[in-house]
Design an enzyme around this catalytic site. Sequence first.
Site, mmCIF file in Angstrom:
data_model
loop_
_atom_site.group_PDB
_atom_site.id
_atom_site.type_symbol
_atom_site.label_atom_id
_atom_site.label_comp_id
_atom_site.label_asym_id
_atom_site.label_seq_id
_atom_site.Cartn_x
_atom_site.Cartn_y
_atom_site.Cartn_z
ATOM 1 N N HIS A 492 0.822 -1.218 0.000
ATOM 2 C CA HIS A 492 0.000 0.000 0.000
ATOM 3 C C HIS A 492 0.854 1.266 0.000
ATOM 4 O O HIS A 492 0.339 2.368 -0.229
ATOM 5 C CB HIS A 492 -0.917 -0.008 1.230
ATOM 6 C CG HIS A 492 -2.322 0.450 0.929
ATOM 7 N ND1 HIS A 492 -2.588 1.538 0.141
ATOM 8 C CD2 HIS A 492 -3.527 -0.043 1.319
ATOM 9 C CE1 HIS A 492 -3.899 1.705 0.051
ATOM 10 N NE2 HIS A 492 -4.492 0.758 0.757
ATOM 11 N N ASP A 496 -2.456 2.407 -4.546
ATOM 12 C CA ASP A 496 -3.664 2.355 -3.725
ATOM 13 C C ASP A 496 -4.743 1.490 -4.364
ATOM 14 O O ASP A 496 -4.541 0.857 -5.404
ATOM 15 C CB ASP A 496 -4.189 3.777 -3.498
ATOM 16 C CG ASP A 496 -3.167 4.667 -2.814
ATOM 17 O OD1 ASP A 496 -2.494 4.170 -1.896
ATOM 18 O OD2 ASP A 496 -3.043 5.842 -3.220
#
Length: 519
Positions: A492, A496
Site C-alpha cells: 500500500h 492504492d
Amino acid sequence: MSVELVMPRAGLTMVEGTISAWTVPEGAAVKKGDAIMEFENEKNTIEFACTHDGYLHITAQEGDVVAVGAPIGYVAESQAEYQALCGGAAPAASPAETAPPRSSGAAADCTELVMPRAGLTMVEGTISAWTVPEGAAVKKGDAIMEFENEKNTIEFTCTHDGYLHITAQEGDVVAVGAPIGYVAATQAAYDALCGSPDSAPAAHPAAAPAEVPAAAPAESQPVPAAAGGRVRITGLARKMAKQHQIPLAALRGTGPNGRIIAQDVKDYLEAAAKQPVPVSAAEPAPQAAVDEVKQIPLTGIRRAIAKNMYGSLQEMAQCTAAVEVDVTDLLAYRQKLVDDQDFLGCKVTVNDLLSMATVKMLKKHPMANATFDGKTISVHSSVNLSIAVAAEAGLMVPVVKGADRMGLVELHQAMKDLADRARDKRLRDGDQTGGTFTVSNVGMFPIDWSTPIINPPQVAILGFGRSVKKMAVVNDEPKIRSMMNMFLTFDHRVFDGLEVGRILADMKTLVENPELITL
C-alpha cells in the site's frame, strides 16, 4: 606447510570453471574465509573463499579454464615457504604427500575441510549426508558429502588424498569457512587425530578379544566420549541408532579407538532380538500416554523462507483484495489447446494461461511490475515472472526472465523447466533472483482464496484459487458455471485501491475472454 587450492564444484553439473579475477594480489597475506578469487561456471560468477591462513601463490591465471579439483594456487604457511614456492622449489608437502607423522600432534599431517561458499549470498550450509564413512580412504576430487544452502543440495568434493575424520554431523548448520572435518595424510595421522584431546577421546582402553561376540544390550559398556560429552560414532552408525531409537550409551564401539561403527549397531539389534522376553512383560501394566515431542531444527531452505516471509510482513504495508471470476470458457479454451498438443508440441496447462494473462496485465499496469527499496520505486520494462513452486524442501520461487517476450508455448516450456529443477533441487545461482512480479497458484488444493505474502523487493503478488462449479447468474438466468477466486496482495506504500481495482478488472476480462490472452 603449503596447502593446495583447487577449483571447487559449485553445482551438481559443474565440471570446470573459468577464473574471472583474483581479488587479492600474488603474495598477499590471506585469512581462512577471505574471498580471494571469482570464477564462473556455466551460469554464474561465484566467490572462492580461502581455506587456510598464509601467503597466496597463484598458479592458475585469470581467464584460465580449470577442471573441478585441479590446482589453482597454494597458501604458504610462512614467508620462507612462499619464497620457496616462487623460487621454483617444490611446494611443501601437501597433506596428501606428508612426511611420516609427528608424535607431537596430528594437526601437522592433516588438512582441515571447511564449509565452502556455493553462491554469492551463502553464509551457512546444512550438512545433508556424508556419502563416505568415518575413517574411509578418500581421494582428491571424490564426492564425500552433500550440503544444502538456501537454494540447492550441492556435492562437496575432497581437496586432498588421505583418511577422512568427520567433525560436523548430518543436520548440522555450519558457517561458510568453518571446519566440517579433516583429511589425515596417513593411517597413523588419522589414529593420532582421533585420539587427540582436542578433537576426540584417548584410545579405547583394551579392545575385547576377537572371538568374544558383541555384548547384549544389558551388558554393553558405556562408549568413550570426547571432551564435552560428544560420543565418538560414525555418521552411518548414528543414523542407524536414531532410526531404531537406540541410546548411544548402550552401544559398545569396536572401531578405531573405540569408535561406534555401523556393525556395532547391527550387533546390538541381533543381540536384542535373541534376548528372552520376561513373563511379566507379556502383559504390561497400563501406562499413561507419553507425549513424544519431535524437534525439527529450522535449517537450510526452510530457514531462508522463514526469514524472508517474516521480514516481508514487517517491512511492508501489505493488503489483499480478491475477485471471483468465471473460468468456464477458460477451461474450455484450454481443452482445445490440449486437443492440439501434437501440433503445439506441449500440453498447455491452466496455469500457463493464467500466467500469460498476468504478463499481459503487467504490460498495461507497470506500477505492479516494480520493485521498492523503501526510498525509490523502480518500474521495470521487462517482466521477470516469479513462479511459486511447492517442493518437499520448501517453497521455491524461480524466475522466468523476459516472460513478456515469450509466446504461450515458450512460456510453458520455461516454467516447466524451472519447476522441475526446483523440485529436484537443481536450481542454479541466479534462477531465483531478479523477479519483478510473482504468481502463486493453489488451485490444485482445496483452497478457495488466500492472502499471499509479497516476495521483496517486489510490490505485489497475484494468487489463484481452485475452480468450483456453482450456480451463477448469466444474462439474468441461473446457470452452473466454473468459478474461481483471484487475490492480489499489494504494497500500500506504492499504489492504492484504485490501481488494484483496475488490475483485477483487467485480469477478470482476460480470464473470462481467454482468446484475448493469446492474441
